[in-house]
Design a protein around this motif. Sequence first.
Motif, PDB file in Angstrom:
ATOM      1  N   ALA A 159      18.458 -60.554  26.224  1.00  0.00           N
ATOM      2  CA  ALA A 159      18.885 -59.596  27.245  1.00  0.00           C
ATOM      3  C   ALA A 159      18.539 -58.169  26.839  1.00  0.00           C
ATOM      4  O   ALA A 159      18.088 -57.364  27.663  1.00  0.00           O
ATOM      5  CB  ALA A 159      20.386 -59.730  27.481  1.00  0.00           C
ATOM      6  N   ALA A 160      18.743 -57.849  25.561  1.00  0.00           N
ATOM      7  CA  ALA A 160      18.396 -56.512  25.068  1.00  0.00           C
ATOM      8  C   ALA A 160      16.901 -56.269  25.164  1.00  0.00           C
ATOM      9  O   ALA A 160      16.448 -55.189  25.558  1.00  0.00           O
ATOM     10  CB  ALA A 160      18.874 -56.355  23.625  1.00  0.00           C
ATOM     11  N   ALA A 161      16.108 -57.281  24.813  1.00  0.00           N
ATOM     12  CA  ALA A 161      14.647 -57.158  24.876  1.00  0.00           C
ATOM     13  C   ALA A 161      14.179 -56.946  26.304  1.00  0.00           C
ATOM     14  O   ALA A 161      13.314 -56.096  26.574  1.00  0.00           O
ATOM     15  CB  ALA A 161      13.998 -58.401  24.278  1.00  0.00           C
ATOM     16  N   VAL A 162      14.719 -57.712  27.237  1.00  0.00           N
ATOM     17  CA  VAL A 162      14.343 -57.581  28.651  1.00  0.00           C
ATOM     18  C   VAL A 162      14.704 -56.201  29.172  1.00  0.00           C
ATOM     19  O   VAL A 162      13.926 -55.574  29.907  1.00  0.00           O
ATOM     20  CB  VAL A 162      15.014 -58.682  29.496  1.00  0.00           C
ATOM     21  N   TYR A 163      15.878 -55.689  28.801  1.00  0.00           N
ATOM     22  CA  TYR A 163      16.283 -54.367  29.263  1.00  0.00           C
ATOM     23  C   TYR A 163      15.340 -53.293  28.739  1.00  0.00           C
ATOM     24  O   TYR A 163      14.946 -52.387  29.477  1.00  0.00           O
ATOM     25  CB  TYR A 163      17.719 -54.058  28.833  1.00  0.00           C
ATOM     26  N   TYR A 164      14.955 -53.398  27.487  1.00  0.00           N
ATOM     27  CA  TYR A 164      14.010 -52.432  26.922  1.00  0.00           C
ATOM     28  C   TYR A 164      12.652 -52.536  27.614  1.00  0.00           C
ATOM     29  O   TYR A 164      12.000 -51.528  27.901  1.00  0.00           O
ATOM     30  CB  TYR A 164      13.859 -52.671  25.415  1.00  0.00           C
ATOM     31  N   LEU A 165      12.211 -53.754  27.896  1.00  0.00           N
ATOM     32  CA  LEU A 165      10.934 -53.950  28.582  1.00  0.00           C
ATOM     33  C   LEU A 165      10.957 -53.363  29.984  1.00  0.00           C
ATOM     34  O   LEU A 165      10.046 -52.630  30.381  1.00  0.00           O
ATOM     35  CB  LEU A 165      10.614 -55.446  28.653  1.00  0.00           C
ATOM     36  N   ASP A 166      12.005 -53.659  30.740  1.00  0.00           N
ATOM     37  CA  ASP A 166      12.081 -53.224  32.135  1.00  0.00           C
ATOM     38  C   ASP A 166      12.310 -51.732  32.283  1.00  0.00           C
ATOM     39  O   ASP A 166      12.019 -51.155  33.344  1.00  0.00           O
ATOM     40  CB  ASP A 166      13.209 -53.975  32.857  1.00  0.00           C
ATOM     41  N   ASN A 167      12.849 -51.099  31.252  1.00  0.00           N
ATOM     42  CA  ASN A 167      13.198 -49.679  31.369  1.00  0.00           C
ATOM     43  C   ASN A 167      12.367 -48.779  30.463  1.00  0.00           C
ATOM     44  O   ASN A 167      12.768 -47.657  30.144  1.00  0.00           O
ATOM     45  CB  ASN A 167      14.696 -49.498  31.085  1.00  0.00           C
ATOM     46  N   ASP A 168      11.188 -49.296  30.063  1.00  0.00           N
ATOM     47  CA  ASP A 168      10.221 -48.488  29.292  1.00  0.00           C
ATOM     48  C   ASP A 168      10.826 -47.868  28.041  1.00  0.00           C
ATOM     49  O   ASP A 168      10.616 -46.687  27.741  1.00  0.00           O
ATOM     50  CB  ASP A 168       9.618 -47.391  30.184  1.00  0.00           C
ATOM     51  N   LYS A 169      11.548 -48.677  27.297  1.00  0.00           N
ATOM     52  CA  LYS A 169      12.104 -48.211  26.032  1.00  0.00           C
ATOM     53  C   LYS A 169      11.230 -48.727  24.878  1.00  0.00           C
ATOM     54  O   LYS A 169      10.094 -49.143  25.113  1.00  0.00           O
ATOM     55  CB  LYS A 169      13.563 -48.660  25.903  1.00  0.00           C
ATOM     56  N   ASP A 170      11.718 -48.677  23.671  1.00  0.00           N
ATOM     57  CA  ASP A 170      10.950 -49.005  22.469  1.00  0.00           C
ATOM     58  C   ASP A 170      10.453 -50.459  22.508  1.00  0.00           C
ATOM     59  O   ASP A 170      11.223 -51.407  22.316  1.00  0.00           O
ATOM     60  CB  ASP A 170      11.849 -48.784  21.251  1.00  0.00           C
ATOM     61  N   LEU A 171       9.152 -50.642  22.750  1.00  0.00           N
ATOM     62  CA  LEU A 171       8.598 -51.994  22.886  1.00  0.00           C
ATOM     63  C   LEU A 171       8.557 -52.737  21.541  1.00  0.00           C
ATOM     64  O   LEU A 171       8.700 -53.964  21.514  1.00  0.00           O
ATOM     65  CB  LEU A 171       7.202 -51.930  23.485  1.00  0.00           C
ATOM     66  N   LYS A 172       8.369 -52.013  20.450  1.00  0.00           N
ATOM     67  CA  LYS A 172       8.376 -52.672  19.137  1.00  0.00           C
ATOM     68  C   LYS A 172       9.741 -53.275  18.856  1.00  0.00           C
ATOM     69  O   LYS A 172       9.843 -54.384  18.327  1.00  0.00           O
ATOM     70  CB  LYS A 172       7.992 -51.665  18.040  1.00  0.00           C
ATOM     71  N   GLN A 173      10.783 -52.535  19.221  1.00  0.00           N
ATOM     72  CA  GLN A 173      12.136 -53.049  19.036  1.00  0.00           C
ATOM     73  C   GLN A 173      12.383 -54.240  19.954  1.00  0.00           C
ATOM     74  O   GLN A 173      12.998 -55.240  19.577  1.00  0.00           O
ATOM     75  CB  GLN A 173      13.166 -51.951  19.326  1.00  0.00           C
ATOM     76  N   ALA A 174      11.889 -54.128  21.201  1.00  0.00           N
ATOM     77  CA  ALA A 174      12.038 -55.232  22.155  1.00  0.00           C
ATOM     78  C   ALA A 174      11.352 -56.493  21.635  1.00  0.00           C
ATOM     79  O   ALA A 174      11.892 -57.604  21.751  1.00  0.00           O
ATOM     80  CB  ALA A 174      11.455 -54.836  23.503  1.00  0.00           C
ATOM     81  N   LEU A 175      10.169 -56.329  21.031  1.00  0.00           N
ATOM     82  CA  LEU A 175       9.439 -57.474  20.481  1.00  0.00           C
ATOM     83  C   LEU A 175      10.218 -58.118  19.333  1.00  0.00           C
ATOM     84  O   LEU A 175      10.304 -59.351  19.235  1.00  0.00           O
ATOM     85  CB  LEU A 175       8.056 -57.037  20.010  1.00  0.00           C
ATOM     86  N   THR A 176      10.798 -57.290  18.482  1.00  0.00           N
ATOM     87  CA  THR A 176      11.595 -57.816  17.365  1.00  0.00           C
ATOM     88  C   THR A 176      12.766 -58.645  17.873  1.00  0.00           C
ATOM     89  O   THR A 176      13.040 -59.738  17.361  1.00  0.00           O
ATOM     90  CB  THR A 176      12.121 -56.650  16.495  1.00  0.00           C
ATOM     91  N   TRP A 177      13.438 -58.138  18.887  1.00  0.00           N
ATOM     92  CA  TRP A 177      14.598 -58.853  19.422  1.00  0.00           C
ATOM     93  C   TRP A 177      14.209 -60.169  20.094  1.00  0.00           C
ATOM     94  O   TRP A 177      14.875 -61.180  19.909  1.00  0.00           O
ATOM     95  CB  TRP A 177      15.355 -57.964  20.400  1.00  0.00           C
ATOM     96  N   ILE A 178      13.135 -60.158  20.880  1.00  0.00           N
ATOM     97  CA  ILE A 178      12.763 -61.396  21.577  1.00  0.00           C
ATOM     98  C   ILE A 178      12.250 -62.432  20.580  1.00  0.00           C
ATOM     99  O   ILE A 178      12.442 -63.640  20.768  1.00  0.00           O
ATOM    100  CB  ILE A 178      11.729 -61.122  22.694  1.00  0.00           C
ATOM    101  N   GLN A 179      11.636 -61.976  19.504  1.00  0.00           N
ATOM    102  CA  GLN A 179      11.200 -62.915  18.469  1.00  0.00           C
ATOM    103  C   GLN A 179      12.410 -63.560  17.790  1.00  0.00           C
ATOM    104  O   GLN A 179      12.387 -64.762  17.476  1.00  0.00           O
ATOM    105  CB  GLN A 179      10.328 -62.192  17.438  1.00  0.00           C
ATOM    106  N   LYS A 180      13.460 -62.772  17.556  1.00  0.00           N
ATOM    107  CA  LYS A 180      14.686 -63.334  16.975  1.00  0.00           C
ATOM    108  C   LYS A 180      15.304 -64.361  17.917  1.00  0.00           C
ATOM    109  O   LYS A 180      15.801 -65.396  17.476  1.00  0.00           O
ATOM    110  CB  LYS A 180      15.680 -62.217  16.675  1.00  0.00           C
ATOM    111  N   ALA A 181      15.267 -64.077  19.202  1.00  0.00           N
ATOM    112  CA  ALA A 181      15.802 -65.025  20.185  1.00  0.00           C
ATOM    113  C   ALA A 181      14.999 -66.317  20.164  1.00  0.00           C
ATOM    114  O   ALA A 181      15.558 -67.422  20.199  1.00  0.00           O
ATOM    115  CB  ALA A 181      15.786 -64.408  21.580  1.00  0.00           C
ATOM    116  N   ASN A 182      13.675 -66.185  20.083  1.00  0.00           N
ATOM    117  CA  ASN A 182      12.812 -67.365  20.125  1.00  0.00           C
ATOM    118  C   ASN A 182      12.810 -68.156  18.814  1.00  0.00           C
ATOM    119  O   ASN A 182      12.581 -69.360  18.808  1.00  0.00           O
ATOM    120  CB  ASN A 182      11.388 -66.951  20.496  1.00  0.00           C
ATOM    121  N   GLU A 183      13.078 -67.462  17.715  1.00  0.00           N
ATOM    122  CA  GLU A 183      13.177 -68.164  16.426  1.00  0.00           C
ATOM    123  C   GLU A 183      14.353 -69.127  16.421  1.00  0.00           C
ATOM    124  O   GLU A 183      14.271 -70.232  15.896  1.00  0.00           O
ATOM    125  CB  GLU A 183      13.353 -67.139  15.287  1.00  0.00           C
TER     126      GLU A 183
END
Length: 297
Positions: A214-238
């Motif tokens: 959810a945090a990753a999606v919010y960052y993606l949709d609202n043009d926030k830190d994409l590197k941070q969003a990638l880190t979070w979605i990777q943790k979710a997928n791991e």
Amino acid sequence: MTTNILLTSSRALGATLALSGLLLASGAQAQINTPQPSPKSTVTQRVGLTDVTITYYRPSMKGRPVFGDKTLVQYGKRWRTGANATTTIKFSDDVTLEGKKVPAGEYGLYTIPNKTEWLVVLNKSTKQGADVDGFKDDQDVVRFSAKTYKLGNKAETFTIGFSDLTPATANVDMMWELTGAKFKIGTEVDAKVMAQIDEKVIKGTAATPNEYAAAAVYYLDNDKDLKQALTWIQKANEKDAKFWNVHTEAKIRMKMKDYKGATASAEQSRKLALEGKNADYVKMNEDLMMDAKKLTK
């Protein structure tokens, strides 16, 4: 003999009185329910993370002219914005109305209609009526103008509704006869969402895959830190790779212009979607891979 007659008469009188009392009580309790000419209505809409509730009574035209100088709702005169009682509007959080700040709470929603615009008034009182002499202007919370527009179809019954919803805003539409008037509600979303992310993901020690996603999606949709969003979605997928979350990773990589990584994530998501028999995500991933291929040329 006389005593028996008196006792019998007394008993008969008592029975008659008891029966009369029963009939009176029954009559007092019995009521005939009929439809109201202007029925009560309550509409609630979540705008962003804020609940907005409007309660009003809905009059109908019944062949009568509505807006004008000698009509049901006269130009230039305060209206309770409905029938029977003052219309109320309630906000669960602070909002803005046409850019003006309004604290959380419940207010009377009054209007002064004119041909090209309505003056909208929120007042602390929800029961003072709309009469000019009895109206307490010092209880006003906010005033602003709402432009009118012509309806495509005649509205027989006065209607208040919500339209043009975005993640943080919505319009309130007031419609009757061939006239509509609307105003915009704005709500605070970003600060609330960021506070949750800070508490549960950034500072939290046991974030769930759903919270990371959810945090990753919010960052993606609202043009926030994409590197941070990638880190979070990777943790979710791991922890728990779901085809929709892996697709989110593909979208983040696409936005970061990592087309090779986006293609790999999209292919993984496609395979998971095939296993899950989700045709929509299969197509979305195939479309994303095609876009990535075009951009790598």
